[in-house]
Enzyme design. Structure first.
Site, PDB file in Angstrom:
ATOM      1  N   ASP A   1       0.863  -1.197   0.000  1.00  0.00           N
ATOM      2  CA  ASP A   1       0.000   0.000   0.000  1.00  0.00           C
ATOM      3  C   ASP A   1       0.892   1.238   0.000  1.00  0.00           C
ATOM      4  O   ASP A   1       2.035   1.164  -0.435  1.00  0.00           O
ATOM      5  CB  ASP A   1      -0.965  -0.077   1.201  1.00  0.00           C
ATOM      6  CG  ASP A   1      -2.262   0.686   0.950  1.00  0.00           C
ATOM      7  OD1 ASP A   1      -2.207   1.780   0.372  1.00  0.00           O
ATOM      8  OD2 ASP A   1      -3.338   0.193   1.332  1.00  0.00           O
TER       9      ASP A   1
ATOM     10  N   HIS B   1       2.073   1.972  -3.178  1.00  0.00           N
ATOM     11  CA  HIS B   1       1.130   2.916  -3.784  1.00  0.00           C
ATOM     12  C   HIS B   1       1.638   4.346  -3.753  1.00  0.00           C
ATOM     13  O   HIS B   1       0.875   5.282  -3.930  1.00  0.00           O
ATOM     14  CB  HIS B   1      -0.243   2.800  -3.116  1.00  0.00           C
ATOM     15  CG  HIS B   1      -0.902   1.469  -3.332  1.00  0.00           C
ATOM     16  ND1 HIS B   1      -2.168   1.178  -2.899  1.00  0.00           N
ATOM     17  CD2 HIS B   1      -0.469   0.349  -3.956  1.00  0.00           C
ATOM     18  CE1 HIS B   1      -2.483  -0.074  -3.242  1.00  0.00           C
ATOM     19  NE2 HIS B   1      -1.454  -0.603  -3.875  1.00  0.00           N
TER      20      HIS B   1
END
Ligand SMILES: *[C@@H]1O[C@H](CO)[C@@H](O)[C@H](O)[C@H]1NC(C)=O
Ligand SMILES: *[C@@H]1O[C@H](CO)[C@@H](O)[C@H](O)[C@H]1NC(C)=O
Ligand SMILES: *[C@@H]1O[C@H](CO)[C@@H](O)[C@H](O)[C@H]1NC(C)=O
Length: 382
Positions: free
Chosen positions: A206, A229
């Site tokens: 993430d 991310h």
């Protein structure tokens, strides 16, 4: 003479500080025995110590299994040190003795905390991924924090959470979890100010770093991010929240094979602001969404798509942003239709497609500002 000796001894103690190894409190360090109580006892004695800079030692060459443990302050000394030279491991999901906790390790209300060492903190998160996981370590209301040197792996959820911390230096950490592990953010910051983050290597499933509401004066320098991310401001304004973020400066960061590079994300229906943000000297290698403002962010349903308000984004600078994009829309400035993004500045930005011969383009909704030496061209910026 006796007096002199006493003073001399006292000075030696003050200089070296008191040191307590968790082994002195019964910790075993075989990776199987639950050492939580020994750690808590050792912590209590450090926290109660009136030495200048007492130190809790987690020795090298051992692995300590801990159930959720929370180290509470305030402590008596102005600085409390924790040396993590050995490894710490969490139980797997089915063996957590305290499943209600939202976090595994926590430090609460400890000012002047210094956590250093070359040890590894293993969240043993494999069995959690896809379920509602737990944070590996939370620092709450710990002002003037230093955290450096450690390795964090495989958190059940986000690895490090910084909440209500005013003044911190976080440096030389290595944070890793597999690319497909859900919600394993590297570092989440919220309600915090004056945070310096530098020299980190982060690769997770993430965000490498996320800066959430009520945070300001956050500098992020020399971070290698990927997979993951990217570095995000937000998400802000979830479910109608009023959120503010300002003075965030991201510099000399590399993104390799990430979903996003530098991102600002807000929910429709929220309010507040994100302003005075800069991204400088950013290198992108095969990034899916290199430069993105997304004011339509929404996860888990309840998306207020008819809302007329949003978080106001202004004064955002992108300078020296170079590299390659996996999507042809290399720059997306998807601002709110009701609240414009203003003073968006791009200069010396060059993002090519990873596919030779394919041209990248930019996409804007309600974004305003200026650009100079930017490719792809961003027509909404004069
Ligand atoms: C952030 O960087 C600015 C400019 O280099 C500096 O003035 C400021 O003190 C830094 N803040 C922190 C929290 O490191
Ligand atoms: C980013 O990549 C450049 C070029 O490969 C390298 O020189 C630099 O050290 C990297 N920076 C970080 C923070 O990894
Ligand atoms: C945001 O921009 C992208 C282009 O990158 C576009 O495909 C997408 O539909 C936009 N999203 C919204 C909600 O407008």
């Amino acid at each position: 003479m006796y007096g002199f000796f006493t003073v001399f001894m006292f000075l030696c103690l003050v200089r070296s500080g008191m040191s307590n190894s968790v082994l002195d409190y019964g910790a075993v360090g075989d990776g199987e025995t639950d050492d939580s109580q020994a750690f808590l006892k050792a912590w209590d004695s450090i926290c109660e110590s009136e030495e200048v800079s007492p130190r809790l030692i987690i020795p090298a060459g051992k692995t300590f299994l801990l159930n959720p443990v929370h180290f509470q302050g305030p402590c008596k000394a102005p600085n409390v040190r924790v040396s993590v030279e050995g490894n710490i491991i969490a139980p797997e999901m089915s063996k957590w003795n305290n499943g209600d906790e939202s976090r595994w390790l926590g430090f609460f209300n400890v000012n002047g905390l210094i956590v250093t060492g070359s040890g590894q903190v293993d969240g043993n998160g494999q069995s959690w991924w896809g379920c509602a996981g737990k944070s590996t370590i939370v620092f709450h209301n710990c002002h003037n924090l230093q955290l450096r040197g450690l390795t964090f792996i495989d958190s059940p959820k986000n690895h490090i959470s910084i909440n209500d911390v005013h003044g911190a230096t976080i440096s030389n950490l290595h944070i890793t979890a597999p690319e497909d592990s859900e919600n394993t953010d590297g570092i989440d910051i919220s309600e915090s100010t004056n945070i310096e983050i530098r020299d980190l290597i982060i690769g997770t499933g993430d965000d490498c770093i996320a800066i959430n509401g009520q945070s300001s004066f956050i500098n992020i320098t020399n971070v290698a991010c990927g997979p993951g991310h990217g570095i995000s401001v937000g998400s802000l304004g979830a479910h109608g929240a009023y959120d503010t973020v300002e003075e965030v400066h991201v510099k000399n960061c590399n993104f390799t094979n990430t979903q996003n590079g530098v991102r600002i994300k807000t929910w429709q229906g929220g309010s507040g602001y994100a302003r005075k943000i800069s991204f400088e000297q950013i290198f992108l290698d095969s990034v899916k969404n290199p430069v993105i403002i997304d004011q339509y962010y929404c996860t888990g349903g309840h998306c207020d798509t008819h809302a007329h308000q949003n978080v106001k984004i202004s004064d955002v600078t992108y300078s020296g942003v170079h590299g390659s994009s996996r999507k042809t829309a290399a720059i997306s400035l998807n601002c709110s239709r009701s609240v414009a993004c203003t003073d968006i500045v791009m200069n010396d930005v060059k993002i090519d497609s990873v596919d030779p011969g394919i041209k990248t383009y930019s996409f804007c909704i309600n974004a305003h500002g200026t650009s100079d030496s930017t490719s792809p061209d961003v027509p909404c910026l004069a």
